[in-house]
Design a protein around this motif. Structure first.
Motif, PDB file in Angstrom:
ATOM      1  N   ALA A  68       0.671  -0.803  -0.200  1.00 50.46           N
ATOM      2  CA  ALA A  68      -0.282   0.323  -0.144  1.00 50.46           C
ATOM      3  C   ALA A  68       0.667   1.067  -0.007  1.00 50.46           C
ATOM      4  O   ALA A  68       2.099   1.675   0.638  1.00 50.46           O
ATOM      5  N   TYR A  69       0.534   1.734  -0.863  1.00 46.81           N
ATOM      6  CA  TYR A  69       1.173   3.497  -1.022  1.00 46.81           C
ATOM      7  C   TYR A  69       0.178   4.242   0.074  1.00 46.81           C
ATOM      8  O   TYR A  69      -0.863   5.032  -0.456  1.00 46.81           O
ATOM      9  N   PRO A  70       0.483   4.696   1.865  1.00 41.13           N
ATOM     10  CA  PRO A  70      -0.621   5.530   1.968  1.00 41.13           C
ATOM     11  C   PRO A  70      -0.513   6.422   1.803  1.00 41.13           C
ATOM     12  O   PRO A  70      -0.935   7.862   2.196  1.00 41.13           O
ATOM     13  N   SER A  71       1.211   7.655   1.150  1.00 41.39           N
ATOM     14  CA  SER A  71       1.030   9.601   0.789  1.00 41.39           C
ATOM     15  C   SER A  71       0.451   9.414   0.129  1.00 41.39           C
ATOM     16  O   SER A  71       0.620  10.570  -0.693  1.00 41.39           O
ATOM     17  N   ALA A  72       0.025   7.993  -1.336  1.00 40.54           N
ATOM     18  CA  ALA A  72      -0.422   9.056  -1.937  1.00 40.54           C
ATOM     19  C   ALA A  72      -2.118   9.799  -2.347  1.00 40.54           C
ATOM     20  O   ALA A  72      -2.838   9.275  -1.049  1.00 40.54           O
ATOM     21  N   ALA A 106       8.239   3.322  -7.542  1.00 40.42           N
ATOM     22  CA  ALA A 106       7.966   3.080  -6.772  1.00 40.42           C
ATOM     23  C   ALA A 106       7.190   1.557  -7.513  1.00 40.42           C
ATOM     24  O   ALA A 106       7.095   1.654  -8.838  1.00 40.42           O
ATOM     25  N   GLN A 107       7.302   0.061  -7.014  1.00 41.61           N
ATOM     26  CA  GLN A 107       6.699  -0.743  -8.088  1.00 41.61           C
ATOM     27  C   GLN A 107       5.246  -0.807  -7.553  1.00 41.61           C
ATOM     28  O   GLN A 107       4.271  -0.652  -6.290  1.00 41.61           O
ATOM     29  N   LEU A 108       4.757  -0.923  -8.664  1.00 42.76           N
ATOM     30  CA  LEU A 108       2.659  -0.810  -8.955  1.00 42.76           C
ATOM     31  C   LEU A 108       2.264  -2.302  -9.331  1.00 42.76           C
ATOM     32  O   LEU A 108       2.045  -2.045 -10.650  1.00 42.76           O
ATOM     33  N   LEU A 109       2.365  -2.858  -8.586  1.00 38.21           N
ATOM     34  CA  LEU A 109       1.807  -4.460  -9.209  1.00 38.21           C
ATOM     35  C   LEU A 109       0.209  -4.467  -8.755  1.00 38.21           C
ATOM     36  O   LEU A 109      -0.409  -3.076  -8.362  1.00 38.21           O
ATOM     37  N   PRO A 110       0.095  -4.718  -9.652  1.00 35.26           N
ATOM     38  CA  PRO A 110      -2.077  -5.045  -9.337  1.00 35.26           C
ATOM     39  C   PRO A 110      -2.625  -5.695  -8.659  1.00 35.26           C
ATOM     40  O   PRO A 110      -2.052  -6.688  -7.493  1.00 35.26           O
ATOM     41  N   GLY A 111      -3.549  -4.333  -8.478  1.00 38.18           N
ATOM     42  CA  GLY A 111      -4.055  -4.371  -6.514  1.00 38.18           C
ATOM     43  C   GLY A 111      -3.334  -3.531  -5.156  1.00 38.18           C
ATOM     44  O   GLY A 111      -3.760  -4.018  -4.880  1.00 38.18           O
ATOM     45  N   ALA A 112      -1.593  -3.273  -6.021  1.00 37.16           N
ATOM     46  CA  ALA A 112      -1.763  -2.001  -4.933  1.00 37.16           C
ATOM     47  C   ALA A 112      -2.453  -1.209  -4.476  1.00 37.16           C
ATOM     48  O   ALA A 112      -3.443  -0.134  -5.241  1.00 37.16           O
ATOM     49  N   GLU A 113      -2.637  -0.617  -3.372  1.00 38.15           N
ATOM     50  CA  GLU A 113      -3.650  -0.261  -2.128  1.00 38.15           C
ATOM     51  C   GLU A 113      -3.060   1.537  -2.359  1.00 38.15           C
ATOM     52  O   GLU A 113      -1.806   1.528  -1.840  1.00 38.15           O
ATOM     53  N   LEU A 114      -3.647   2.756  -2.367  1.00 35.96           N
ATOM     54  CA  LEU A 114      -3.419   3.453  -2.141  1.00 35.96           C
ATOM     55  C   LEU A 114      -4.115   4.488  -1.258  1.00 35.96           C
ATOM     56  O   LEU A 114      -5.692   4.694  -1.376  1.00 35.96           O
ATOM     57  N   GLY A 115      -3.233   5.087  -0.249  1.00 32.14           N
ATOM     58  CA  GLY A 115      -3.955   5.901  -0.157  1.00 32.14           C
ATOM     59  C   GLY A 115      -4.290   6.067   2.064  1.00 32.14           C
ATOM     60  O   GLY A 115      -3.826   5.009   1.600  1.00 32.14           O
ATOM     61  N   PRO A 116      -4.440   6.412   2.436  1.00 36.01           N
ATOM     62  CA  PRO A 116      -4.435   6.359   3.582  1.00 36.01           C
ATOM     63  C   PRO A 116      -5.545   5.336   4.057  1.00 36.01           C
ATOM     64  O   PRO A 116      -6.000   5.685   3.779  1.00 36.01           O
ATOM     65  N   LEU A 117      -5.191   4.348   5.559  1.00 38.29           N
ATOM     66  CA  LEU A 117      -5.825   3.570   5.408  1.00 38.29           C
ATOM     67  C   LEU A 117      -6.806   3.874   6.497  1.00 38.29           C
ATOM     68  O   LEU A 117      -7.031   4.767   7.316  1.00 38.29           O
ATOM     69  N   MET A 118      -8.249   3.738   6.293  1.00 36.43           N
ATOM     70  CA  MET A 118      -9.269   4.065   7.082  1.00 36.43           C
ATOM     71  C   MET A 118     -10.242   2.969   7.393  1.00 36.43           C
ATOM     72  O   MET A 118     -10.041   1.783   6.474  1.00 36.43           O
ATOM     73  N   GLY A 119     -11.025   2.773   8.488  1.00 34.42           N
ATOM     74  CA  GLY A 119     -12.215   1.289   8.974  1.00 34.42           C
ATOM     75  C   GLY A 119     -11.692   1.788  10.228  1.00 34.42           C
ATOM     76  O   GLY A 119     -12.076   2.454  11.309  1.00 34.42           O
ATOM     77  N   THR A 120     -12.165   0.370  10.625  1.00 34.31           N
ATOM     78  CA  THR A 120     -12.360   0.332  12.211  1.00 34.31           C
ATOM     79  C   THR A 120     -10.797  -0.868  12.893  1.00 34.31           C
ATOM     80  O   THR A 120     -10.914  -1.667  12.355  1.00 34.31           O
ATOM     81  N   ALA A 121     -10.463  -0.707  13.839  1.00 38.22           N
ATOM     82  CA  ALA A 121      -9.640  -1.503  14.745  1.00 38.22           C
ATOM     83  C   ALA A 121     -10.192  -1.678  16.652  1.00 38.22           C
ATOM     84  O   ALA A 121     -10.710  -0.878  17.004  1.00 38.22           O
ATOM     85  N   THR A 122      -9.575  -2.450  16.778  1.00 35.05           N
ATOM     86  CA  THR A 122     -10.735  -3.134  17.700  1.00 35.05           C
ATOM     87  C   THR A 122      -9.142  -4.108  18.795  1.00 35.05           C
ATOM     88  O   THR A 122      -8.103  -4.931  17.738  1.00 35.05           O
ATOM     89  N   GLY A 123      -9.162  -4.266  20.002  1.00 32.99           N
ATOM     90  CA  GLY A 123      -8.038  -4.828  20.646  1.00 32.99           C
ATOM     91  C   GLY A 123      -7.019  -4.056  21.043  1.00 32.99           C
ATOM     92  O   GLY A 123      -7.055  -2.666  20.824  1.00 32.99           O
ATOM     93  N   THR A 124      -5.384  -4.913  21.147  1.00 33.98           N
ATOM     94  CA  THR A 124      -4.932  -3.940  21.124  1.00 33.98           C
ATOM     95  C   THR A 124      -3.524  -4.414  20.668  1.00 33.98           C
ATOM     96  O   THR A 124      -3.864  -5.545  19.521  1.00 33.98           O
ATOM     97  N   PHE A 125      -2.561  -3.267  20.421  1.00 31.03           N
ATOM     98  CA  PHE A 125      -1.582  -3.529  19.421  1.00 31.03           C
ATOM     99  C   PHE A 125      -0.209  -3.529  19.851  1.00 31.03           C
ATOM    100  O   PHE A 125      -0.085  -2.319  20.661  1.00 31.03           O
TER     101      PHE A 125
END
Length: 238
Positions: A46-50, A87-106
């Motif tokens: 993933a490229y979260p900087s994109a 950057a290597q850009l293979l099919p399926g490479a993800e773009l932008g910041p990670l968003m969603g839900t998180a649970t538990g401990t890290f």
């Protein structure tokens, strides 16, 4: 000679972190190749900087789908200026910041999802203060149920370096059009010494993007700072 290590989330961990997340701008489509007949999406990077906010075609990245080679190339080249140089850009490479839900401990370095490597902000600052090179952490847009939750950044870990041919199976050459070259991960990986980067202490392999590789400098810092819950395995070079 610098030593290199395979970094993974351990099989047994006291941390319970889990994600239901995606990257904001979606991903490059899968690729349907008329030359070799393969339909594939091989990226784990993933490229979260994109930032695709100024791109008129940004909606074309939101829905996963296989695309013909020419369409894939068009969409890949549109985002190339928005990702790190080379950057290597293979099919399926993800773009932008990670968003969603998180649970538990890290844990301080959370590599449970190789395509979404996370680090606590404090841990990243401590590693950088130790002189570890090439670590870039980007803010996530993760929502927690609990009020007191960690500040998680996503590491942008670029593919660089390869496995040595001696540890990979005999197989047909990659497709000359789309580059498809499928093989299972070897039980005993060997790194191709000549291909390994010298400017960063953490990277993926270009031919097996789920494998996160750290240098001796990084591993020494992780151990010195007691950033526990990383399975560390030394890999031979050839």
């Amino acid at each position: 000679m610098t030593k290199f290590y395979w970094l993974r989330f351990p099989e047994q961990s006291r941390y319970t972190g889990n994600l239901n997340a995606r990257h904001k701008w979606g991903a490059l489509p899968g690729l349907r190749c008329s030359e070799c007949g393969a339909t594939w999406a091989g990226s784990a990077t993933a490229y979260p900087s994109a930032d695709l906010s100024s791109l008129p075609e940004r909606e074309e990245y939101e829905k996963p789908r296989p695309a013909p080679f020419d369409e894939f190339v068009r969409l890949r080249e549109r985002v190339r200026p928005l990702v790190p140089p080379g950057a290597q850009l293979l099919p399926g490479a993800e773009l932008g910041p990670l968003m969603g839900t998180a649970t538990g401990t890290f844990s301080p370095l959370f590599f449970y999802f190789a395509e979404m490597p996370l680090v606590l902000r404090d841990a990243l600052a401590r590693l950088q203060a130790e002189g570890v090179r090439g670590l870039r952490g980007f803010p996530t847009q993760l929502r927690f149920r609990q009020k007191n939750h960690p500040e998680l950044l996503e590491l942008e870990i670029l593919p660089q370096g390869r496995l040595h041919p001696d540890c990979t199976p005999e197989r047909p050459p990659p497709c000359p059009t789309c580059g498809h070259d499928y093989f299972t991960r070897p039980a005993d990986p060997i790194l191709d010494a000549a291909s390994l980067p010298t400017h960063t202490d953490l990277f993926r392999l270009t031919d097996f993007e789920t494998m996160l590789i750290g240098t001796e400098r990084l591993v020494d810092a992780v151990r010195r700072l007691a950033l526990e819950d990383v399975d560390i395995r030394a890999l031979p070079l050839r």
